[in-house]
Write a protein that holds these residues in place. Structure first.
Motif, mmCIF file in Angstrom:
data_model
loop_
_atom_site.group_PDB
_atom_site.id
_atom_site.type_symbol
_atom_site.label_atom_id
_atom_site.label_comp_id
_atom_site.label_asym_id
_atom_site.label_seq_id
_atom_site.Cartn_x
_atom_site.Cartn_y
_atom_site.Cartn_z
ATOM 1 N N ALA A 455 -2.570 -64.899 -19.159
ATOM 2 C CA ALA A 455 -2.746 -63.539 -18.619
ATOM 3 C C ALA A 455 -1.370 -62.889 -18.513
ATOM 4 C CB ALA A 455 -3.427 -63.608 -17.261
ATOM 5 N N CYS A 456 -1.038 -62.039 -19.465
ATOM 6 C CA CYS A 456 0.330 -61.514 -19.548
ATOM 7 C C CYS A 456 0.470 -60.093 -19.002
ATOM 8 C CB CYS A 456 0.818 -61.526 -20.994
ATOM 9 S SG CYS A 456 0.948 -63.177 -21.631
ATOM 10 N N SER A 457 -0.569 -59.559 -18.403
ATOM 11 C CA SER A 457 -0.464 -58.213 -17.836
ATOM 12 C C SER A 457 -1.230 -58.185 -16.519
ATOM 13 C CB SER A 457 -1.072 -57.184 -18.790
ATOM 14 O OG SER A 457 -2.468 -57.410 -18.870
ATOM 15 N N LEU A 458 -0.968 -57.133 -15.756
ATOM 16 C CA LEU A 458 -1.638 -57.014 -14.458
ATOM 17 C C LEU A 458 -3.151 -56.973 -14.646
ATOM 18 C CD1 LEU A 458 -1.213 -56.628 -11.400
ATOM 19 C CD2 LEU A 458 -1.158 -54.184 -11.812
ATOM 20 N N ASP A 459 -3.586 -56.225 -15.644
ATOM 21 C CA ASP A 459 -5.034 -56.124 -15.886
ATOM 22 C C ASP A 459 -5.636 -57.487 -16.188
ATOM 23 O OD1 ASP A 459 -5.246 -53.518 -15.403
ATOM 24 O OD2 ASP A 459 -5.119 -52.866 -17.498
ATOM 25 N N ALA A 460 -4.909 -58.277 -17.008
ATOM 26 C CA ALA A 460 -5.435 -59.594 -17.365
ATOM 27 C C ALA A 460 -5.529 -60.482 -16.128
ATOM 28 C CB ALA A 460 -4.538 -60.238 -18.422
ATOM 29 N N VAL A 461 -4.505 -60.436 -15.269
ATOM 30 C CA VAL A 461 -4.552 -61.238 -14.039
ATOM 31 C C VAL A 461 -5.734 -60.783 -13.188
ATOM 32 C CG1 VAL A 461 -3.343 -61.799 -11.894
ATOM 33 C CG2 VAL A 461 -2.076 -61.697 -14.036
ATOM 34 N N ARG A 462 -5.888 -59.467 -13.086
ATOM 35 C CA ARG A 462 -6.987 -58.934 -12.267
ATOM 36 C C ARG A 462 -8.332 -59.446 -12.761
ATOM 37 N NH1 ARG A 462 -4.946 -52.692 -11.656
ATOM 38 N NH2 ARG A 462 -3.816 -52.992 -9.715
#
Ligand SMILES: Cc1cc2nc3c(=O)[nH]c(=O)nc-3n(C[C@H](O)[C@H](O)[C@H](O)COP(=O)(O)OP(=O)(O)OC[C@H]3O[C@@H](n4cnc5c(N)ncnc54)[C@H](O)[C@@H]3O)c2cc1C
Ligand code: SF4
Length: 830
Positions: A455-462
């Motif tokens: 998960a390399c972006s905030l959206d992916a982590v979310r």
């Protein structure tokens, strides 16, 4: 209404029936599936006719900040994909332990091998006359929100009974929806279970400032009715002291009671809640219970964080790997945009407890930490909650804080001696099990593992671990973890201002002007921000954009500034500060030098350094000495050098025609005039200027944001230089004949940059992004543009050129407090 699996599948494996399709019931199922996906055939009964959603986000839905779809945790597909049968809108009415079946309102009978009760809580209704009148509502589920929205659509007034977390969030939402709101609270201060008196008072003052009427110490006697078009309905509330408050809707938010009726009727052990052991097993080994409906080791919880630990313990037991739950320490945040409030642990004081308090009433900030036997046992933060996670981590761990006791109140950066002033370093120092996302119970270790798994972006982590996906107050922490874990590999999101909005910087700036938005909460509301309070990226940007758009009208929000700007000094590695007084054009005098020397000796400053911008930087000043240092420098006529700000830094000059045989013009004189014109102006980023007396360019004007190179026939004006990591020589903007023209173009260029660049964009990348031609066109295509831009700059400067040090000299202490923020001396209260 059913979603998901067919009955067939349920009959072949051990049958797990869950009563309650809420946050705990579904989380428990998720935990079981994560451990042993094929073990149970699962059926979930829900009283509400919908899928599972994040109940705590009902407040943002009421306030118009989120839609229902945004707060769904488990969609219909999730139930189907995991073979779960959801029987929604059909509450269970009976548990028959003898036959191991549950019977729903529809008459449906469902057998179980294991039963999980997760019925949550019922809102408490105070037993006063009139409580059953139409128009009296509670605040527990989406139907309640819909009832409030229907009332708000008609306008009028609302009374909210209860000044706790729920009541205040209901009041905030109704107020944003346009209703006149009165909050009635029995106790003398608001949120008394989470806040001490001082913080409760600050909160009340802020809510009143926002237009709500807050009545504390007010006891409800009766809800009054009136004849309406459809029969009797609510007309208002009468207090025991005789006061009457008219209302079109009355929201009861006075507390909750664990929903135990089913369990009690089934003969399970029930006190205040359903009694469970450390594995969440009730007095019947086939029946487990979890969430707000249970009583564990004597405690019933009313917040989500304990649910996550309970669900892990329950899933361990249900899948044959028991771990055990020992209880939770909880913390609270209020989801009211623009009000930062954090509370955790025990702040009642008591024997052996030591209070450490820091208050700044003028700025509306207050911090209190409670230490007992060398351990942090409670924390109340109002106005600045940045250190909430750190305090909470210390509190949960019960670590010995004696060694950092004196610095504790100043937060993590100070307690670490300045080593953690960088927010990334502060997050790195949090322990692996520190809670990052309170709304979804996600620890630091889980966020880091999610990032490492791709998960390399905030959206992916979310989307992958839910951290930051709800109220958004942990977005800054998640971003720091992304930076720490990935470094440069972090994926930039779309070119929006930040993750809280889909608008770009330019959109936001345009809409601020078009819609006449004049406060941060108003921007967040009107532009449908996805987070209640914004984040560490957007708040400083919005603060700058509003300052630039509405000079003299918008009140600078110190809380939205980076720490050095709030402190008016540069914090150094060892936790001390460096202080740079302004020296106009780099010129000084014996009086100023004497004052600086006196300060160095008096405050034992270990070093004075000449900076690259030709100023004197006094290093090693202790924070408690800052006000006195400033006063002494002020007395010698010096003001802040803004060496820390996104603002004009210095105007560097050479000696020019007055002393140098090559000099063509008075470069020092012009430099002084430019610095007097531009100092104090807030900009998108730091801004450096230089004036050289001839093309030999001793002041290095061609690597500055604005550079003047004097020539025989006048002045060459250069822009967009940078001497930092990526050196960039300036572009020639134009040539002018007189000093007055040079000053006018300088003011116009600065204003164009202020109005058009993105926050945190230096002039060099700004010019590269928009092109020099566009900058020239903005200044010169329309013959009146330079004059108009310069006029706007001068107008704005009337409000900018206020020196925080000079304020103290003028005795404006209240104002000084605003500027000093955290550097005020501590007040200790026993
Ligand atoms: C508006 C609001 C804001 C909140 N804000 C916060 C916050 O900021 N921070 C925080 O930590 N906590 C907050 N909370 C509290 C948090 O939502 C609860 O702690 C959490 O939802 C409890 O989870 P639960 O599963 O035990 O109960 P619930 O989420 O209430 O789920 C219980 C479910 O069981 C259903 N049910 C009940 N009886 C039956 C039956 N007989 N048959 C079938 N279904 C049944 C109910 O309809 C409900 O859907 C807030 C709560 C509300 C209402
Ligand atoms: S820039 Fe020219 S005028 Fe200025 S000091 Fe150097 S040589 Fe002299």
């Amino acid at each position: 209404m059913t979603f998901g699996n067919d009955k067939q599948a349920i009959t072949h494996r051990e049958r797990l029936v869950v009563i309650g399709n809420g946050m705990a019931g579904c989380r428990a199922v998720e935990e079981i599936l994560a451990r042993d996906p094929g073990r149970y055939a699962i059926a979930i009964f829900g009283a509400e006719p919908r899928v599972n959603y994040n109940r705590i986000m009902l407040s943002p839905v009421l306030a118009g900040e989120k839609a229902f779809d945004d707060i769904v945790i488990n969609s219909a597909e999730w139930y189907a994909q995991n073979g779960i049968e959801l029987i929604a809108g059909d509450p269970v009415e009976q548990i028959d332990r003898a036959t191991q079946t549950v019977i729903a309102r529809s008459g449906r009978v469902e057998p179980y091998d294991r039963l999980l009760i997760a019925t949550g809580s019922d809102p408490f209704i105070i037993p006063v006359p009139g409580r059953k009148l139409p128009g009296v509502v509670t605040f527990r589920d989406l139907d309640d929100v819909d009832r409030m929205l229907a009332a708000a659509e008609k306008g009028g007034s609302a009374v909210v009974i209860g000044g706790g977390l729920l009541g205040l969030e209901a009041a905030h939402g109704l107020s944003l929806r346009g209703m006149a709101v009165t909050v009635i609270h029995l106790m003398p201060t608001l949120m008394e279970r989470q806040l001490d008196e001082a913080a409760g008072w600050l909160l009340k003052a802020e809510l009143e400032r926002r237009g709500q009427t807050i009545l504390t110490g007010a006891d409800t006697a009766e809800i009054i009715g009136k004849d309406g078009p459809d029969g009797e309905c609510v007309a208002g509330v009468r207090l025991k002291d005789g006061r009457e408050i008219a209302a079109d809707i009355v929201v009861m938010a006075v507390g909750i009671r664990p929903a135990t009726a089913l369990a009690k009727a089934a003969g399970l052990d029930v006190e205040r809640g359903i009694m469970v052991d450390d594995h969440m097993i009730t007095s019947d080994p086939a029946i487990m219970a979890v969430g707000e409906c249970v009583q564990h080791r004597g405690t019933c919880y009313g917040l989500v964080a304990p649910l996550w630990d309970m669900c892990r313990a329950l899933a361990g037991h249900a899948t044959g790997a028991p771990s055990g739950y020992t209880g939770s320490v909880t913390s609270t945040k209020l989801k009211v945009s623009g009000i930062d409030l954090f509370s955790a642990g025990d702040f009642s004081g008591g024997e052996g407890a030591e209070d450490i308090v820091m208050r700044d009433a003028a700025r509306g900030a207050y911090k209190r930490v409670i230490v007992r036997d060398g351990k942090l046992v409670g924390a109340v933060l109002y106005g600045d909650t940045a250190d909430g996670s750190w305090y909470f981590d210390l509190l949960r761990k019960g670590e010995d804080v004696s060694a950092i006791r004196d610095a504790l109140i100043f937060g993590q950066a100070f307690a670490s001696g300045g080593a953690l002033a960088d927010p990334n370093a502060a997050v790195a120092a949090l322990s692996d099990d520190a809670e990052i996302c309170g709304c979804n119970g996600v620890s630091k270790a889980t966020v880091v593992a999610t990032i490492r798994q791709g998960a390399c972006s905030l959206d992916a982590v979310r989307s992958q671990c839910k951290a930051s996906a709800s109220c958004g107050s942990c977005t800054g922490l998640v971003e720091s973890l992304l930076r720490l874990t990935l470094g440069d590999e972090i994926e930039a999101g779309p070119k929006t201002l930040c993750k809280c909005t889909s608008f770009s910087h330019d959109d936001v700036r345009r809409l601020i002007l078009e819609k006449e938005l004049k406060a941060i909460p108003q921007v967040l509301q009107e532009l449908h921000w996805s987070t209640a309070d914004g984040c560490s990226s957007c708040r400083p940007a919005l603060n700058y954009y509003l300052l630039c758009a509405w000079p003299g009208e918008y009140e600078d929000d110190q809380q939205s500034r980076f720490v050095n700007e709030r402190l008016h000094a540069n914090i150094q590695k060892d936790g001390t500060y460096s202080v740079v007084p302004r020296m106009w054009g780099g010129i000084t005098s014996p009086q100023e030098l004497r004052a600086i020397a006196d300060v160095v000796e008096k405050y034992d400053a270990p070093m004075v350094k000449v900076t690259g911008g030709q100023r004197l930087d006094i290093f090693g000043i202790r924070k408690e000495d800052l006000p006195a240092v400033w006063a002494d420098l002020n007395a010698a006529g010096m003001v802040s050098g803004h060496a820390y700000g996104k603002s004009l830094r210095t105007v560097k000059t050479c000696v020019g025609s007055e002393w140098c045989r090559f000099g063509t013009q008075d470069s020092t004189g012009l430099g002084v005039k430019i610095e007097r014109m531009t100092w104090g102006s807030w900009m998108p980023h730091k801004f450096k200027i230089a004036v050289s007396g001839c093309p030999r360019n001793c002041a290095e004007a061609t690597i500055k944001d604005f550079g003047v190179v004097c020539v025989d026939s006048g002045y060459e004006l250069h822009v967009g230089g940078n001497g930092g990591i990526k050196v960039r020589a300036t572009d020639l903007l134009c040539k002018v004949a007189t000093e007055e023209e040079a000053l006018e173009v300088c003011a116009a260029f600065v204003q164009l940059y202020r109005e058009q660049a993105h926050y945190l964009e230096r002039t060099a990348p700004w010019i590269e992004r928009v092109g020099l031609a566009a900058v020239k066109a903005g200044l010169f295509d329309d013959p009146g543009a330079v004059r108009r831009l310069a006029a706007r700059f001068r107008h704005s400067q009337q409000f900018m050129q206020d020196d925080p040090w000079a304020r103290r000299a003028a005795g404006e202490d209240a104002e000084l407090h605003r500027h000093l923020a955290e550097v005020r001396p501590m007040e200790f209260a026993q």
